[in-house]
Write a protein that holds these residues in place. Sequence first.
Motif, mmCIF file in Angstrom:
data_model
loop_
_atom_site.group_PDB
_atom_site.id
_atom_site.type_symbol
_atom_site.label_atom_id
_atom_site.label_comp_id
_atom_site.label_asym_id
_atom_site.label_seq_id
_atom_site.Cartn_x
_atom_site.Cartn_y
_atom_site.Cartn_z
ATOM 1 N N LYS A 184 -1.724 19.328 3.160
ATOM 2 C CA LYS A 184 -0.602 19.112 2.238
ATOM 3 C C LYS A 184 0.723 19.140 2.989
ATOM 4 O O LYS A 184 1.624 18.330 2.714
ATOM 5 C CB LYS A 184 -0.617 20.177 1.137
ATOM 6 C CG LYS A 184 0.438 19.955 0.058
ATOM 7 C CD LYS A 184 0.311 20.959 -1.072
ATOM 8 C CE LYS A 184 1.351 20.690 -2.163
ATOM 9 N NZ LYS A 184 1.228 21.652 -3.292
ATOM 10 N N SER A 189 -2.232 14.614 -0.360
ATOM 11 C CA SER A 189 -2.959 15.217 -1.468
ATOM 12 C C SER A 189 -4.447 15.124 -1.155
ATOM 13 O O SER A 189 -4.897 14.135 -0.562
ATOM 14 C CB SER A 189 -2.674 14.469 -2.776
ATOM 15 O OG SER A 189 -1.285 14.422 -3.047
ATOM 16 N N GLU A 217 2.017 12.259 -3.049
ATOM 17 C CA GLU A 217 1.631 13.100 -4.173
ATOM 18 C C GLU A 217 0.809 12.287 -5.168
ATOM 19 O O GLU A 217 1.315 11.355 -5.795
ATOM 20 C CB GLU A 217 2.884 13.660 -4.867
ATOM 21 C CG GLU A 217 3.654 14.659 -4.022
ATOM 22 C CD GLU A 217 2.934 15.986 -3.891
ATOM 23 O OE1 GLU A 217 2.059 16.275 -4.762
ATOM 24 O OE2 GLU A 217 3.220 16.738 -2.937
#
Length: 421
Positions: A184, A189, A217
């Motif tokens: 991350k 993700s 994301e």
Amino acid sequence: MPNFLDLFAGAGGLSEGFLRAGYKAIAHVEMDVAACYTLKTRMAYHWLEAHNQLDIYTQYLTRNISRNQFYEYIPQDILDSVLNYEISTETLPAIFEKVDALIGEESLDLIIGGPPCQAYSLAGRSRSETRMIGDQRNYLYRHYAEFLRRYHPRYFVFENVMGLLSAKDEDGTLHFDNMRALFKECGYSTEFRPLNASNFGVLQNRKRIILIGVRGEHRGFYPEIPEVHPNCLVNEIFCDLPTIPAGGGVVEPVPTKHYKGQYLYESGIKNYDTEPVTFHQARPHIAQDLEIYRIVVDTWNRFGTRVSYPDLPENLRTHQNTKSFLDRFKVVAGNLPYAQTIVAHIARDGHYFIHPDITQNRSLTPREAARIQTFPDNYYFESKKGVPSRTLAYKQIGNAVPVCLAYHIAMALINRFDEVN
């Protein structure tokens, strides 16, 4: 089509699945010398196939030309795309330099691969006095993260054993949680699924964690991977191979018998009916083991039950340990829809992988193990010096990702690349 970099590539089972799905290999990084030669030979095969020159490959397999002579037919950049390095802090600069040159002006779409699993596996931890805590192999994912930082691929696919979910660091935290947190930080993700190869066209019970990362994301991005359940049993893998006894067979190509089934074609194992196979060579066994094998196979064939080690006749029991590893002799049940997991230990002995045909009375050959792993019959397993090695073939096969599992992951992911900027 998307391109990829394969880290901790082994003999190329994961890579082969992505190549079959149409992806382009930029480079493979692998520390084992023999596996690197296997990768070079396989990349040579794909180049020759694309240029309608597979007769050269046949000349090599039949020993009409040496490995060096074979490689002379292959463009140097194809061979140089296999990088023989142990991935470490010290080697990263050199690896990056070579990968940069291979990528050129392109951008990298995908990174695939998973670090060696011994430090995470339940079996490895059970045998270790320290339960693998502090083992440096636990932290190889940190090097994986450096590739993400440098090349910013749109996706990555990280494969490892189920034990990864429970392996702990020295401070009690889970390695898997630490790994995902680091990915991350790198801008990815991640989502994961436990997948069993038996649900994806592989006649083998092999559960693995498949973690997929996407740049940016995102949620709910894990691709749906349609399940494939062949309508056949494990005996289908063996039915067209020449019948050989313990110690019999050869490494060189031998023709297969006439095959009327479908699975070997649908899985990509066979290309045509009597396609020759290499490494259909059985290891020899001592008389005591052969007698045990007869008992184990006969008991399964007559009663459908496994033989526990303490149940063997006393004169055949040589181990004092009768409390654990009681299934150390195990037949690959041909009348079931999947076999037990093929592991690298098959390179040491074949007791856990006994052939179901009692008339052959032996353990599996490398080719039979390779078929369970869904490697194509034209896949050749190399050694360090060009002299065929049954042991090194077993090791590479046991450590590999089943090709069909890799293929179905690759196909499920292939249309998602346009979704990521």
